[in-house]
Design a protein around this motif. Structure first.
Motif, PDB file in Angstrom:
ATOM      1  N   ALA A   8       0.832  -1.208   0.000  1.00  0.00           N
ATOM      2  CA  ALA A   8       0.000   0.000   0.000  1.00  0.00           C
ATOM      3  C   ALA A   8       0.862   1.251   0.000  1.00  0.00           C
ATOM      4  N   SER A   9       0.223   2.378  -0.314  1.00  0.00           N
ATOM      5  CA  SER A   9       0.893   3.672  -0.233  1.00  0.00           C
ATOM      6  C   SER A   9      -0.153   4.749   0.015  1.00  0.00           C
ATOM      7  N   GLY A  10       0.272   5.820   0.669  1.00  0.00           N
ATOM      8  CA  GLY A  10      -0.668   6.889   0.993  1.00  0.00           C
ATOM      9  C   GLY A  10      -0.963   7.797  -0.178  1.00  0.00           C
ATOM     10  N   LYS A  11      -0.075   7.822  -1.162  1.00  0.00           N
ATOM     11  CA  LYS A  11      -0.264   8.670  -2.329  1.00  0.00           C
ATOM     12  C   LYS A  11       0.233   7.941  -3.565  1.00  0.00           C
ATOM     13  N   GLY A  12      -0.231   8.396  -4.720  1.00  0.00           N
ATOM     14  CA  GLY A  12       0.226   7.809  -5.960  1.00  0.00           C
ATOM     15  C   GLY A  12       1.642   8.241  -6.306  1.00  0.00           C
ATOM     16  N   VAL A 140       4.708   1.560   1.082  1.00  0.00           N
ATOM     17  CA  VAL A 140       5.743   2.098   0.192  1.00  0.00           C
ATOM     18  C   VAL A 140       5.658   3.615   0.198  1.00  0.00           C
ATOM     19  N   THR A 141       6.789   4.252   0.450  1.00  0.00           N
ATOM     20  CA  THR A 141       6.829   5.708   0.438  1.00  0.00           C
ATOM     21  C   THR A 141       8.142   6.174  -0.166  1.00  0.00           C
ATOM     22  N   ASN A 142       8.212   7.451  -0.461  1.00  0.00           N
ATOM     23  CA  ASN A 142       9.457   8.103  -0.837  1.00  0.00           C
ATOM     24  C   ASN A 142       9.884   8.994   0.319  1.00  0.00           C
ATOM     25  N   ALA A 143      11.146   9.357   0.344  1.00  0.00           N
ATOM     26  CA  ALA A 143      11.673  10.137   1.473  1.00  0.00           C
ATOM     27  C   ALA A 143      11.397  11.622   1.292  1.00  0.00           C
ATOM     28  N   GLU A 144      10.111  11.951   1.246  1.00  0.00           N
ATOM     29  CA  GLU A 144       9.687  13.349   1.134  1.00  0.00           C
ATOM     30  C   GLU A 144       8.380  13.532   1.908  1.00  0.00           C
ATOM     31  N   PRO A 145       8.068  14.771   2.314  1.00  0.00           N
ATOM     32  CA  PRO A 145       6.993  14.997   3.298  1.00  0.00           C
ATOM     33  C   PRO A 145       5.620  14.471   2.909  1.00  0.00           C
ATOM     34  N   ALA A 151       2.088   7.791   4.343  1.00  0.00           N
ATOM     35  CA  ALA A 151       2.451   6.529   4.993  1.00  0.00           C
ATOM     36  C   ALA A 151       1.884   6.446   6.398  1.00  0.00           C
ATOM     37  N   VAL A 152       1.903   7.565   7.112  1.00  0.00           N
ATOM     38  CA  VAL A 152       1.346   7.597   8.469  1.00  0.00           C
ATOM     39  C   VAL A 152      -0.153   7.317   8.433  1.00  0.00           C
ATOM     40  N   LYS A 153      -0.842   7.931   7.469  1.00  0.00           N
ATOM     41  CA  LYS A 153      -2.286   7.719   7.360  1.00  0.00           C
ATOM     42  C   LYS A 153      -2.614   6.263   7.040  1.00  0.00           C
ATOM     43  N   VAL A 154      -1.809   5.660   6.164  1.00  0.00           N
ATOM     44  CA  VAL A 154      -2.022   4.252   5.823  1.00  0.00           C
ATOM     45  C   VAL A 154      -1.802   3.377   7.049  1.00  0.00           C
ATOM     46  N   ARG A 155      -0.741   3.648   7.779  1.00  0.00           N
ATOM     47  CA  ARG A 155      -0.468   2.858   8.981  1.00  0.00           C
ATOM     48  C   ARG A 155      -1.640   2.925   9.965  1.00  0.00           C
ATOM     49  N   ARG A 156      -2.116   4.123  10.214  1.00  0.00           N
ATOM     50  CA  ARG A 156      -3.224   4.293  11.163  1.00  0.00           C
ATOM     51  C   ARG A 156      -4.481   3.568  10.687  1.00  0.00           C
ATOM     52  N   LYS A 157      -4.732   3.619   9.392  1.00  0.00           N
ATOM     53  CA  LYS A 157      -5.900   2.926   8.853  1.00  0.00           C
ATOM     54  C   LYS A 157      -5.736   1.415   8.995  1.00  0.00           C
ATOM     55  N   LEU A 158      -4.541   0.913   8.703  1.00  0.00           N
ATOM     56  CA  LEU A 158      -4.286  -0.516   8.867  1.00  0.00           C
ATOM     57  C   LEU A 158      -4.485  -0.948  10.311  1.00  0.00           C
ATOM     58  N   ARG A 167       5.330  -3.061   7.832  1.00  0.00           N
ATOM     59  CA  ARG A 167       6.708  -2.654   7.614  1.00  0.00           C
ATOM     60  C   ARG A 167       6.769  -1.581   6.522  1.00  0.00           C
ATOM     61  N   LEU A 168       7.877  -0.842   6.530  1.00  0.00           N
ATOM     62  CA  LEU A 168       8.070   0.296   5.636  1.00  0.00           C
ATOM     63  C   LEU A 168       9.081  -0.030   4.545  1.00  0.00           C
TER      64      LEU A 168
END
Length: 246
Positions: A8-12, A140-145, A151-158, A167-168
């Motif tokens: 999963a990812s929080g953004k495209g 899955v995320t990139n190292a940008e804000p 990613a935080v939103k996805v984690r909380r939803k999970l 895992r990240l």
């Protein structure tokens, strides 16, 4: 074994589907039988990325509606032995509910060593469907804000869905660019901001995207993709140090 993994990812744009493809190929290289399920209803792309676009006749909704058997909705990759694909419905109105999708996954998962579910980006209804049957989750995320916030939103939803094995994966990491942009002091700051344990750091390598978009993943393999070989082994419980230091 907990063999159903949602990616999963929080953004495209984080490269989530590419991670799905590369991880599945890494599992296959290690002798595993893998089913990839595209859950991005209306925006499916794994069939193109696996050079299987012309092969797909039935999708997940056809199997559920009785238009075909579950087995007829699973297609074998031409380029990768022991890699199989179940395509997402082509139209959004055919999106499956979480409960129906869970029944579908439960009916096929015992035939495979791993089932990888490519979730649509964000935390909408498609994500809820994709995550419902999962034993584990990779964010899955990139190292940008914006990626980190997603990613935080996805984690909380999970976590709200009762998922705890999360895992990240930091994808497309370029140390020089990371330092120049200065969004974060160091990589640890990114990991801390996501509140998620890191399992893989994937370097930026344009060859990975080119290989996948041409539909030849597994036939031509980037040296950087060896990171996915290590990720696959970690997911099997092996202690493998992070392969890329940036």
């Amino acid at each position: 074994m907990d063999n159903v993994i949602v990616v999963a990812s929080g953004k495209g744009g984080t490269g989530k589907s590419t991670v799905c493809i590369c991880l599945s190929v890494a599992f296959v290289k290690q002798g595993k039988r893998v089913l990839l399920i595209d859950c991005d209803c209306g925006m499916r792309g794994l069939d193109i990325m696996l050079d299987m676009e012309q092969d797909i006749i039935f999708d997940a909704s056809d199997a559920v509606c009785g238009n075909c058997t579950f087995g007829e909705a699973v297609y074998k990759s031409k380029n990768n032995e022991n890699l199989y694909l179940m395509a997402a419905p082509f139209d959004t109105e055919n999106e499956l509910s979480p409960s129906v999708f869970t029944q579908l996954v439960n009916s096929v998962k015992d035939s495979f060593d791993f089932v990888l579910i490519d979730s649509p980006a964000g935390i909408g209804s498609g994500f809820e469907t994709a995550a419902a049957p999962a034993d584990r989750a990779l964010i899955v995320t990139n190292a940008e804000p914006t990626g980190v916030r997603g990613a935080v939103k996805v984690r909380r939803k999970l976590e709200s869905m009762g998922k705890t094995n999360i895992r990240l994966v930091i994808n497309r990491f370029d140390r020089k660019l990371f330092t120049q942009l200065g969004f974060y002091e160091d990589l640890d700051s990114v990991i801390d901001a996501t509140q998620t344990q890191l399992i893989a750091l994937v370097p930026f390598d344009i060859r990975i995207s080119v290989i996948v978009q041409r539909g030849v993943a597994g036939l031509n393999w980037s040296a950087a993709a060896s990171v996915f070989d290590c990720l696959a082994q970690r997911l099997e419980g092996k202690h493998i140090p992070l392969a890329f230091k940036g």
